[in-house]
Motif scaffolding. Structure first.
Motif, short mmCIF file in Angstrom:
data_model
loop_
_atom_site.label_atom_id
_atom_site.label_comp_id
_atom_site.label_asym_id
_atom_site.label_seq_id
_atom_site.Cartn_x
_atom_site.Cartn_y
_atom_site.Cartn_z
N PRO A 522 -7.08 6.03 -6.87
CA PRO A 522 -8.29 6.88 -6.79
C PRO A 522 -9.03 6.76 -5.47
O PRO A 522 -9.63 7.73 -4.99
N GLY A 523 -9.02 5.59 -4.85
CA GLY A 523 -9.69 5.40 -3.57
C GLY A 523 -8.78 5.56 -2.38
O GLY A 523 -9.14 5.17 -1.26
N LYS A 524 -7.59 6.12 -2.58
CA LYS A 524 -6.62 6.33 -1.51
C LYS A 524 -6.27 5.02 -0.80
O LYS A 524 -6.07 5.00 0.42
N GLY A 525 -6.17 3.94 -1.58
CA GLY A 525 -5.87 2.65 -0.98
C GLY A 525 -4.60 2.03 -1.50
O GLY A 525 -4.43 0.82 -1.43
N TYR A 526 -3.68 2.87 -2.02
CA TYR A 526 -2.45 2.34 -2.61
C TYR A 526 -1.36 2.11 -1.57
O TYR A 526 -0.71 1.06 -1.57
N VAL A 527 -1.16 3.08 -0.68
CA VAL A 527 -0.07 2.99 0.29
C VAL A 527 -0.60 2.62 1.67
O VAL A 527 -1.78 2.82 1.98
N ARG A 528 0.28 2.10 2.48
CA ARG A 528 -0.07 1.70 3.84
C ARG A 528 -0.23 2.91 4.74
O ARG A 528 0.27 4.00 4.44
N HIS A 529 -0.92 2.70 5.86
CA HIS A 529 -1.04 3.75 6.86
C HIS A 529 0.29 3.86 7.60
O HIS A 529 0.73 2.93 8.26
N GLY A 530 0.93 5.00 7.48
CA GLY A 530 2.16 5.26 8.23
C GLY A 530 3.42 4.77 7.57
O GLY A 530 4.48 4.81 8.20
N ALA A 531 3.37 4.28 6.35
CA ALA A 531 4.58 3.81 5.67
C ALA A 531 4.38 3.88 4.16
O ALA A 531 3.26 3.74 3.66
N CYS A 532 5.48 4.08 3.45
CA CYS A 532 5.42 4.14 1.99
C CYS A 532 5.66 2.75 1.41
O CYS A 532 6.75 2.42 0.91
N TRP A 533 4.63 1.94 1.48
CA TRP A 533 4.66 0.61 0.90
C TRP A 533 3.24 0.22 0.60
O TRP A 533 2.28 0.88 1.01
N LEU A 534 3.05 -0.86 -0.15
CA LEU A 534 1.74 -1.25 -0.63
C LEU A 534 0.77 -1.52 0.52
O LEU A 534 1.13 -2.14 1.52
N TRP A 536 -2.22 -3.06 2.73
CA TRP A 536 -2.70 -4.41 2.98
C TRP A 536 -4.08 -4.40 3.64
O TRP A 536 -4.96 -5.16 3.27
N ASP A 537 -4.29 -3.54 4.60
CA ASP A 537 -5.52 -3.56 5.39
C ASP A 537 -6.76 -3.24 4.57
O ASP A 537 -7.80 -3.88 4.72
N ASP A 538 -6.68 -2.24 3.69
CA ASP A 538 -7.88 -1.74 3.02
C ASP A 538 -8.12 -2.39 1.66
O ASP A 538 -9.22 -2.86 1.37
N THR A 539 -7.10 -2.40 0.81
CA THR A 539 -7.28 -2.86 -0.57
C THR A 539 -6.51 -4.12 -0.93
O THR A 539 -6.66 -4.63 -2.03
N LYS A 540 -5.67 -4.61 -0.01
CA LYS A 540 -4.83 -5.79 -0.27
C LYS A 540 -3.95 -5.57 -1.51
O LYS A 540 -3.66 -6.50 -2.27
N ALA A 541 -3.51 -4.31 -1.72
CA ALA A 541 -2.65 -4.02 -2.86
C ALA A 541 -1.32 -4.76 -2.78
O ALA A 541 -0.66 -4.99 -3.80
N LEU A 542 -0.92 -5.16 -1.59
CA LEU A 542 0.33 -5.89 -1.42
C LEU A 542 0.32 -7.22 -2.18
O LEU A 542 1.38 -7.75 -2.53
N LEU A 543 -0.86 -7.75 -2.45
CA LEU A 543 -0.94 -9.00 -3.22
C LEU A 543 -0.35 -8.83 -4.61
O LEU A 543 0.08 -9.82 -5.23
#
Length: 688
Positions: A522-534, A536-543
């Motif tokens: 919902p906050g557009k923080g799921y994917v990375r900038h420039g790549a289709c992966w979790l 890290w910079d905004d929401t730390k979804a990669l954790l």
């Protein structure tokens, strides 16, 4: 006063962050307090501007708080522009194209437009509008008004542009390009305003006349203009710009070069070349019709515009990188004035070093502005692509072969409940890794083709899910080992073990993956900038991937240590001899796989840290690619082991002590009592 930043390398990222709409706390706002207090999600609110401003301010509810979204507050109008020049005029409408009614009888002739006012008051240098603009507050509404003002001047008053006119024009543009007012651009309702400004400046400069000598025409803080005469006998020429960001001491370099072979295309009569440099315009230049609108492509250098004769087709550029702290891939691009977006197909990167980038670009009437874009974290390198491609190809082929062999020998190797579950784990690990690799390839192709955002979310979700499945099935293997060691007299039903296996192997990853999507999308923080992966910079979804993976790696290591201690005790004559042998084989697999997977993703996390060396990206690419191949090989050997062992056993006949336990297979015994061929295959494949 413009804010101070610690280094120019961080300035662009900070500038772009400030240019996004966010709650304005402690910031002066030309508004009356109306939209305040708690709010309901998705609700809107608007309130009038403060006194002396016309327009309104829009708010949206975000996190139960009102957040500023748009602003049209303006204090400028046609009347205020020429108030000092013609105090008799009383104009009340800001739009320069609308007819104005004059109420003052002293006005001999009504001023109906900005063009008419300039022609009447300052036709030689356009200087009569500078004071009114520079004394105005750079609100979002005033910025939009000034851009419209410059656009009208470029359209109606660009027949004979002199050096003085270009200076006045640039002073007006410079006022709205100051870094201190860059955040206000984000609240302008019309998102094409920034591209309108660039196109208007380029169009106005196209009509500029250069004298016989090179000229330094405009030298403002945030816009510079240079030019020189050229013809077919001119040697290679270049325009060099060095501009400061935020009034810093160090300048950012930009060079425009016209090759000699291009100049030969010109006719003998004299022509001219004009170059314009913008250090801050890239921070507000919004791309239209960009499907990944939530992933803005960051400009990492000056925006350089060039006006050349139509016969010239290729130009050379040298851009100094603003952000030098990361090993980010630089991409040379040109701004398409009709499509209002960056086009990477018109430029080729000839050099990409840590500090500078050299580009060769094609010049056309719709492609007059150029710059470099950056990818904040991802590194594009042919070696990395080659390593990944070869490794994944080997891995996929090995996994397919592994599954084929498992299907062939399945009925002959699942003789006990533990061996059955062991091979279930092998199959599901292979399926999970194979599917994850396929989605990884789809994600890599997506990054290059730039498809829509929803597709990127889908690729990221399935990659996340199946990589988690890989780790959770390894966790279940570890739990299976502990179960075999600790439970001696009581065995769980196969169906219950299978249910637990699928709950752990697929249920837990599904819960984690779905929860991550629900929280961050919902906050557009799921994917990375420039790549289709979790992200890290905004929401730390990669954790949501890193934490479960590293925890499982740690658990598996503990299990291996426990197995190593418990299997030191001899168990001759034990009814569990077969199960212990199987447990030992599983333990060897876990011991091999766990460090490999942990090391791989340890380097993967290291690549996300700002300033990470390129060597970490190369190591991660090697491990990520060939760990899949090695894992496939291990699973393949596991599948082949049982088949060959049973084949040899059937050929030579078992010379073993048969276990008294009815649950133990009659086909296996102690390695010390096996035949010579039995010991041979056991030593190769590690059965004992």
């Amino acid at each position: 006063m413009a804010p101070k930043y610690s280094s120019k390398a961080m300035f662009l990222s900070r500038l772009l962050w400030e240019a996004t709409p966010k709650p304005q706390e402690g910031v002066r706002c030309p508004c009356q307090r109306k939209c305040h207090g708690p709010c309901s999600p998705s609700s809107n609110c608007s309130q009038p501007c403060a006194q002396h401003f016309h327009g309104e301010i829009g708010f949206i509810c975000n996190g139960n708080k009102w957040q500023k979204s748009t602003e049209t507050c303006t204090s400028l109008s046609v009347e205020t522009l020429f108030m000092d020049s013609n105090s008799a005029s009383r104009l009340s409408v800001a739009a320069p194209s609308i007819t104005l009614h004059i109420l003052d009888y002293q006005a001999p002739e009504p001023i109906r437009s900005v063009a008419q006012g300039i022609q009447k008051n300052c036709p030689l240098d356009y200087a009569c509008i500078i004071n009114a603009v520079k004394s105005s507050e750079a609100t979002s509404g005033n910025i939009a008004f000034i851009v419209e003002l410059l656009k009208n001047i470029s359209t109606d008053l660009s027949d004979n542009v002199t050096r003085e006119k270009m200076k006045s024009y640039s002073k007006v543009a410079n006022h709205i390009l100051d870094p201190a007012v860059i955040p206000n651009w984000a609240f302008i309702p019309d998102k094409n305003v920034s591209s309108d400004l660039l196109q208007s400046v380029n169009w106005f400069a196209r009509q500029l006349h250069i004298q016989n000598e090179p000229e330094h025409i405009v030298d403002e803080f945030f816009i510079q203009t240079k030019g020189f005469p050229i013809n077919n006998n001119t040697s290679e020429r270049s325009l060099s710009f060095s501009m400061n960001l935020n009034n810093t001491v160090e300048g950012i370099l930009g060079i425009i070069e016209i090759p000699r072979q291009e100049l030969r295309k010109l006719p003998p009569n004299a022509s001219q070349a004009v170059g314009i440099a913008f250090p801050t315009l890239g921070a507000v230049l919004k791309e239209a019709h960009l499907e990944n609108a939530h992933l803005p492509r960051l400009v990492n250098g000056l925006v350089l515009s060039v006006i050349l004769p139509e016969r010239l087709e290729q130009i050379l550029f040298t851009f100094e990188k603003i952000n030098k702290s990361q090993n980010a891939r630089a991409q040379c691009v040109g701004w398409h004035s009709r499509k209002r977006r960056w086009d990477e197909n018109v430029c080729k990167t000839t050099l990409d070093s840590k500090h500078r980038v050299k580009c060769r670009c094609n010049y056309t009437n719709v492609m007059m502005s150029f710059s470099i874009l950056m990818s904040p974290i991802s590194v594009d390198n042919e070696v990395l692509d080659y390593i990944t491609c070869v490794g994944l190809s080997i891995s996929i082929l090995s996994l397919i072969l592994c599954l084929i062999i498992e299907a062939t020998v399945w009925s002959r190797v699942v003789m006990t409940d533990i061996s059955y579950m062991r091979h279930v784990c092998i199959v599901n690990i292979a399926v999970s890794l194979l599917t994850a690799n396929v989605w990884f390839i789809l994600g890599s192709n997506f990054n290059k083709k730039a498809q829509d955002y929803n597709w990127c979310v889908a690729v990221t979700f399935f990659s996340h899910f199946f990589y988690l499945c890989l780790f959770f099935w390894m966790l279940f293997k570890a739990l299976l080992i502990i179960y075999g060691l600790l439970v001696v007299f009581r065995r769980m039903m196969k169906s219950r073990m299978l249910a637990i296996g699928f709950a752990v192997g697929y249920g837990c990853p599904l819960v984690i993956a779905v929860t991550t999507v629900a929280i961050t999308v919902p906050g557009k923080g799921y994917v990375r900038h420039g790549a289709c992966w979790l992200n890290w910079d905004d929401t730390k979804a990669l954790l949501a991937f890193a934490i479960p993976a590293l925890v499982i790696v740690a658990v598996n290591l503990v299990v291996v240590l426990v197995v190593a201690v418990n299997t030191q005790r001899p168990s001759i004559g034990s009814s569990k001899s077969q199960d212990v042998a199987i447990i030992l084989r599983i333990s060897k697999n876990v011991a091999i796989l766990t460090p490999l997977l942990g090391l791989t993703w340890g380097f993967g996390i290291a690549t996300l840290i700002e300033g990470t060396s390129l060597i970490f990206h190369i190591i991660f690419a090697l491990l990520n690619a060939f760990q899949s191949a090695e894992l496939s090989l291990i699973l393949l050997l596991n599948s082949v082991t049982g088949a060959l062992h049973l084949a040899v056993w059937n050929h030579y006949g078992p010379q073993v002590e048969v276990s008294l336990s009815p649950s133990v297979s009659k086909l296996e015994g102690q390695c010390s009592q096996s035949s010579h061929a039995d010991k041979y295959y056991s030593s190769i494949f590690g059965i004992c």
